[in-house]
Enzyme design. Structure first.
Site, PDB file in Angstrom:
ATOM      1  N   ASP A 120       0.850  -1.189   0.000  1.00  0.00           N
ATOM      2  CA  ASP A 120       0.000   0.000   0.000  1.00  0.00           C
ATOM      3  C   ASP A 120       0.887   1.241   0.000  1.00  0.00           C
ATOM      4  OD1 ASP A 120      -1.731   2.209   1.103  1.00  0.00           O
ATOM      5  OD2 ASP A 120      -3.199   0.585   1.130  1.00  0.00           O
ATOM      6  N   ILE A 121       0.545   2.250  -0.804  1.00  0.00           N
ATOM      7  CA  ILE A 121       1.368   3.462  -0.869  1.00  0.00           C
ATOM      8  C   ILE A 121       1.123   4.380   0.324  1.00  0.00           C
ATOM      9  CG2 ILE A 121       1.617   3.415  -3.376  1.00  0.00           C
ATOM     10  CD1 ILE A 121      -0.472   5.698  -3.477  1.00  0.00           C
ATOM     11  N   ASN A 159     -12.849  -3.503   2.749  1.00  0.00           N
ATOM     12  CA  ASN A 159     -13.767  -2.373   2.871  1.00  0.00           C
ATOM     13  C   ASN A 159     -14.719  -2.436   1.679  1.00  0.00           C
ATOM     14  OD1 ASN A 159     -12.390  -1.367   5.134  1.00  0.00           O
ATOM     15  ND2 ASN A 159     -10.943  -0.283   3.843  1.00  0.00           N
ATOM     16  N   GLY A 164     -14.906   3.196   3.876  1.00  0.00           N
ATOM     17  CA  GLY A 164     -13.527   3.577   3.604  1.00  0.00           C
ATOM     18  C   GLY A 164     -12.965   3.070   2.296  1.00  0.00           C
ATOM     19  N   HIS A 216     -10.474  -5.616  -3.066  1.00  0.00           N
ATOM     20  CA  HIS A 216      -9.123  -5.823  -2.555  1.00  0.00           C
ATOM     21  C   HIS A 216      -9.166  -6.109  -1.065  1.00  0.00           C
ATOM     22  CE1 HIS A 216      -9.927  -1.475  -2.263  1.00  0.00           C
ATOM     23  NE2 HIS A 216      -9.074  -1.429  -1.253  1.00  0.00           N
ATOM     24  N   HIS A 265      -6.899  -5.903   2.423  1.00  0.00           N
ATOM     25  CA  HIS A 265      -5.758  -5.298   3.098  1.00  0.00           C
ATOM     26  C   HIS A 265      -5.190  -6.338   4.060  1.00  0.00           C
ATOM     27  CE1 HIS A 265      -6.852  -1.010   2.157  1.00  0.00           C
ATOM     28  NE2 HIS A 265      -8.034  -1.575   2.005  1.00  0.00           N
TER      29      HIS A 265
END
Length: 119
Positions: free
Chosen positions: A35-36, A92, A98, A105, A107
């Site tokens: 994650d950026i 999410n 969020g 996807h 997390h």
């Protein structure tokens, strides 16, 4: 159409290589990348290569692909050495929860205490 790449989708562009990402794992059906904007010392996203707008749509249309995403989340945790201390897998679904990129996807978060409730 669900499953088809979307020209305006950031994650579809990561899948095709048109947008760079720090990829940590790839399979025939999934891509995992850092994650950026990490929310934990380890924060990796696992996405299906096929486009589905959220986890609910993915699970309804392609449950075997949803299982691939979840299995890869576990593999990411092993690769990142998170399994001994625990980790969180979060989907999410919807902007109110969020979700900011509307490509399903997961997390994978770990590397620090993750109290409940989050936030």
């Amino acid at each position: 159409m669900a499953g088809e790449p979307q020209a305006d989708c950031l994650f579809c562009k990561i899948v095709t290589g048109d947008v760079p990402a720090t990829i940590v794992r790839e399979t025939d059906t999934t891509v995992a990348f850092r994650d950026i904007n990490p929310q934990a010392p380890t924060h990796v996203l696992v996405i299906p290569r096929a486009h589905y707008p959220d986890a609910a749509a993915l699970a309804a249309a392609a449950p075997e692909l949803a299982a691939d995403v979840l299995r890869e989340a576990g593999e990411v945790a092993v690769d990142e050495k998170l399994e001994a201390h625990g980790y969180r897998v979060v989907f999410n679904t919807g902007s109110g929860a969020g979700q900011t990129v509307f490509h399903a996807h997961a997390h994978v978060l770990g590397g620090r205490g993750l109290q409940w409730p989050p936030g």
